[in-house]
Structures are given as C-alpha cells and as structure tokens.
Design a protein around this motif. Structure first.
Motif, PDB file in Angstrom:
ATOM      1  N   ARG A   5       0.868  -1.252  -0.159  1.00  0.00           N
ATOM      2  CA  ARG A   5       0.075   0.154  -0.031  1.00  0.00           C
ATOM      3  C   ARG A   5       1.079   1.188   0.125  1.00  0.00           C
ATOM      4  NH1 ARG A   5      -3.849   0.494   2.571  1.00  0.00           N
ATOM      5  NH2 ARG A   5      -4.163  -1.756   2.931  1.00  0.00           N
ATOM      6  N   ASP A   7       2.789   4.594   0.962  1.00  0.00           N
ATOM      7  CA  ASP A   7       3.186   4.785   2.216  1.00  0.00           C
ATOM      8  C   ASP A   7       2.510   6.175   3.012  1.00  0.00           C
ATOM      9  OD1 ASP A   7       5.064   4.130   4.196  1.00  0.00           O
ATOM     10  OD2 ASP A   7       6.279   5.858   3.601  1.00  0.00           O
ATOM     11  N   LEU A   8       2.253   6.800   1.982  1.00  0.00           N
ATOM     12  CA  LEU A   8       1.705   8.400   2.495  1.00  0.00           C
ATOM     13  C   LEU A   8       0.151   8.505   1.826  1.00  0.00           C
ATOM     14  CD1 LEU A   8       4.646   8.988   2.889  1.00  0.00           C
ATOM     15  CD2 LEU A   8       3.961  11.322   2.451  1.00  0.00           C
ATOM     16  N   LEU A   9      -0.738   8.883   2.883  1.00  0.00           N
ATOM     17  CA  LEU A   9      -1.954   9.237   2.369  1.00  0.00           C
ATOM     18  C   LEU A   9      -1.867  10.477   1.392  1.00  0.00           C
ATOM     19  CD1 LEU A   9      -4.394   8.828   5.511  1.00  0.00           C
ATOM     20  CD2 LEU A   9      -4.147   7.322   3.429  1.00  0.00           C
ATOM     21  N   GLN A  10      -2.452  10.324   0.156  1.00  0.00           N
ATOM     22  CA  GLN A  10      -2.513  11.448  -0.603  1.00  0.00           C
ATOM     23  C   GLN A  10      -3.028  12.876  -0.122  1.00  0.00           C
ATOM     24  OE1 GLN A  10      -3.348   9.775  -4.396  1.00  0.00           O
ATOM     25  NE2 GLN A  10      -3.985  11.955  -5.302  1.00  0.00           N
ATOM     26  N   GLY A  11      -2.045  13.726   0.000  1.00  0.00           N
ATOM     27  CA  GLY A  11      -2.588  15.191   0.413  1.00  0.00           C
ATOM     28  C   GLY A  11      -1.700  15.461   1.570  1.00  0.00           C
ATOM     29  N   THR A  12      -1.077  14.467   2.177  1.00  0.00           N
ATOM     30  CA  THR A  12      -0.457  14.860   3.258  1.00  0.00           C
ATOM     31  C   THR A  12       0.951  15.350   3.398  1.00  0.00           C
ATOM     32  OG1 THR A  12      -0.366  12.661   3.832  1.00  0.00           O
ATOM     33  CG2 THR A  12      -1.853  13.459   4.883  1.00  0.00           C
ATOM     34  N   ILE A  35      12.017  13.832   8.325  1.00  0.00           N
ATOM     35  CA  ILE A  35      10.422  13.403   8.352  1.00  0.00           C
ATOM     36  C   ILE A  35      10.608  11.907   8.933  1.00  0.00           C
ATOM     37  CG2 ILE A  35       8.395  12.822   6.924  1.00  0.00           C
ATOM     38  CD1 ILE A  35       8.881  15.295   5.211  1.00  0.00           C
ATOM     39  N   SER A  39       9.019  11.207  12.551  1.00  0.00           N
ATOM     40  CA  SER A  39       7.682  10.340  12.817  1.00  0.00           C
ATOM     41  C   SER A  39       8.188   8.946  13.230  1.00  0.00           C
ATOM     42  CB  SER A  39       7.219  10.068  11.118  1.00  0.00           C
ATOM     43  OG  SER A  39       8.222   9.280  10.663  1.00  0.00           O
ATOM     44  N   VAL A  42       8.295   6.002  10.865  1.00  0.00           N
ATOM     45  CA  VAL A  42       7.008   5.431  10.488  1.00  0.00           C
ATOM     46  C   VAL A  42       6.828   5.885   8.714  1.00  0.00           C
ATOM     47  CG1 VAL A  42       4.534   5.464  10.398  1.00  0.00           C
ATOM     48  CG2 VAL A  42       6.066   5.334  12.474  1.00  0.00           C
ATOM     49  N   LEU A  43       7.155   7.277   8.493  1.00  0.00           N
ATOM     50  CA  LEU A  43       6.829   7.936   7.282  1.00  0.00           C
ATOM     51  C   LEU A  43       8.012   7.997   6.509  1.00  0.00           C
ATOM     52  CD1 LEU A  43       4.425  10.774   8.870  1.00  0.00           C
ATOM     53  CD2 LEU A  43       3.870   8.587   7.978  1.00  0.00           C
TER      54      LEU A  43
ATOM     55  N   GLN B  10      -7.526  10.483   0.264  1.00  0.00           N
ATOM     56  CA  GLN B  10      -7.778   9.100  -0.400  1.00  0.00           C
ATOM     57  C   GLN B  10      -7.041   7.967   0.305  1.00  0.00           C
ATOM     58  OE1 GLN B  10      -6.651  10.129  -4.337  1.00  0.00           O
ATOM     59  NE2 GLN B  10      -5.903   7.980  -4.813  1.00  0.00           N
ATOM     60  N   TYR B  99      -0.731   5.793  11.650  1.00  0.00           N
ATOM     61  CA  TYR B  99      -0.438   6.997  10.598  1.00  0.00           C
ATOM     62  C   TYR B  99      -0.623   8.207  11.291  1.00  0.00           C
ATOM     63  CZ  TYR B  99      -0.211   9.416   6.225  1.00  0.00           C
ATOM     64  OH  TYR B  99       0.016  10.025   5.179  1.00  0.00           O
ATOM     65  N   ALA B 102       1.706   9.334  13.870  1.00  0.00           N
ATOM     66  CA  ALA B 102       3.265   9.430  12.971  1.00  0.00           C
ATOM     67  C   ALA B 102       3.136  10.972  12.624  1.00  0.00           C
ATOM     68  CB  ALA B 102       3.434   8.699  11.949  1.00  0.00           C
ATOM     69  N   TRP B 105       3.278  13.537  15.388  1.00  0.00           N
ATOM     70  CA  TRP B 105       4.943  13.590  15.989  1.00  0.00           C
ATOM     71  C   TRP B 105       5.483  14.510  15.024  1.00  0.00           C
ATOM     72  CZ3 TRP B 105       5.160   7.439  16.326  1.00  0.00           C
ATOM     73  CH2 TRP B 105       4.847   7.058  17.383  1.00  0.00           C
ATOM     74  N   VAL B 106       5.404  14.690  13.665  1.00  0.00           N
ATOM     75  CA  VAL B 106       5.988  15.575  12.853  1.00  0.00           C
ATOM     76  C   VAL B 106       5.440  16.854  13.170  1.00  0.00           C
ATOM     77  CG1 VAL B 106       6.241  16.038  10.437  1.00  0.00           C
ATOM     78  CG2 VAL B 106       6.143  13.676  10.969  1.00  0.00           C
TER      79      VAL B 106
END
Lengths: 114, 114
Positions: A5, A7-12, A35, A39, A42-43, B10, B99, B102, B105-106
DNA sequence: TACTGATATGTAGACACACAAGGTATGGAC
DNA sequence: GTCCATACCTTGTGTGTCTACATATCAGTA
C-alpha cells in the motif's frame, strides 16, 4: 503482485514538507531524513514523491529555492517557506486536525440501538 | 476554478465504510448519512465515491450484498462484512492510528537547535 | 586506481482513487 | 400531477504517490 500500500496518504505530503521547513531552510534530501526521524521511522518519503512535490509547491509560490553548500560540502537546493507558504501551513495543520478528529469520531461512534 | 479541496483523504474511505457496517448491515445511501452524522458533519461521502468503493470492496470479498426492503419500503442493497472484511477493518484501524500518530509526531516535533 | 556507499537531484510512466456531472427509478406528500 | 427525498449507478477527469531509472559528487577503502 504484492499488496504494497502507498506509504503516504494522498494530500499529506505537502503538509509534512511545509512543517519540516517551518523553522529553517532544508534541502530535499534532508527533509526526507527529518520526516523519517520525527515520525519515528513510520513515514518514508520516496524521492519520486518528494521532488515533484517540491516543484509543485515552488510553482504555487509556497516555498522558494536557493542553491547553497550543504554540510557535506556539496551543493544542494535549500527550500524555505514564503509568507503564503506559512499561511498555507497553518491552514493545512488546521484541516488535518479537523480531519483526524472526524475520523476518530467515526471510529469511536457508539453502536446504534437496534 | 475554485480551490475546492477533496473532502476525503484518499485511502480512508474503505476504512469508513467497513467501520460503519461493523455491527449491522446498511445500504449505501444510509452509510453516507451515517458517516456524515458520526463525523459531526465533517465528512461528506459523495455518491460518485461511495458506489465504486462498495463494488471494489465487494470484488475483494470484504463485504457482501443482499437486496432487502429498507425502512422506506423501497428495495435497497444491504452490505455486510465478511470474515476477511472484519480482519481488514482491524488492520486498517490499526494502520490509521499508526499513521495519525506519526503525523502528529511530525507536527509536534521540537525545533532543532541550530 | 577502482570500487562502493551515502549524498543529492531529477524524470517518465503507471496506477489508484476521489470527484464532478450525468443518468434512472420509486414512493410519499401536497 | 409535481416535487422532493430516497436509492442506485456510470463515465470521464484530475491529482498525487509510487516504481524504476538516470545522473553526479565526495569520502573511504581495497
């Protein structure tokens, strides 16, 4: 094939970038490291996501770039927030809080009486 | 033309849907209402997002559909969680928490000493 | 000298998914 | 008979992240 999947949610990503250079300019490579670090591993920001995002933000006038020497003695492109970038950051932080709270409400919604 | 931003991040819609039918089957239309309600009017699920998502989840075997009469006396398609849907829900809730934490945290990372 | 690994930037193409905008149909209220 | 809320659906579009690849420099080391 694998169910990998994103890694990042779109928009963040924009939010993460803007926040990371809030207090001092950084070059792209260092942002990704920072980052990952803040994080707590995690990110992970992929290079193929990062650089397009930086160019996008620059085009929108939210950040500006300047070539400078990095700690490594190599030239790197340092990005800093513009005034409107700072406004945008505040807005996006707000929206994130609002959004995260809303999701939380849904996840914790009490079961409906039948 | 307008800066209208997307309402949902998303990747979170599946989670919202699965959670909403965790305890009882619901039809699509009711899910959207329920999500709007439990999110305290923050999260609006568009029909053009909802129905494709339902079909996607059904194809993946996470939910199953059954035509039944709704309270309104009209026929509607009630969706319920399958066993693997329940597993998926647990996973996605976990991932969301991870998520969101994380990101937090950032956003709260202490300023670096120069 | 040549190699390796970390540093540093970038692009091209694929893909997922939420959205806008359109459509169909039914039942109740007025 | 007309309107609105209910209930389902599809097509096309755009955005943004990903994988994979390409390039270059510098330090350390074999």
């Amino acid at each position: 094939m694998d169910l990998k999947r994103s890694d990042l949610l779109q928009g963040t990503l924009d939010l993460l970038i803007l926040k990371t250079i809030e207090h001092r300019p950084l070059h792209g490579y260092a942002m990704a490291q920072r980052i990952l670090e803040t994080s707590r591993e995690v990110l992970t920001v992929q290079q193929g996501s990062l650089y397009p995002a930086l160019h996008r933000l620059e085009r929108k006038g939210l950040i500006t770039a300047e070539w400078r020497e990095a700690e490594s003695k190599r030239m790197a492109k340092f990005y800093s927030l513009t005034a409107s970038g700072r406004t945008q950051l505040a807005e996006e932080m707000d929206q994130w809080q609002r959004y995260a709270r809303a999701i939380q409400w849904v996840l914790q919604a009490p079961e409906v009486a039948s």
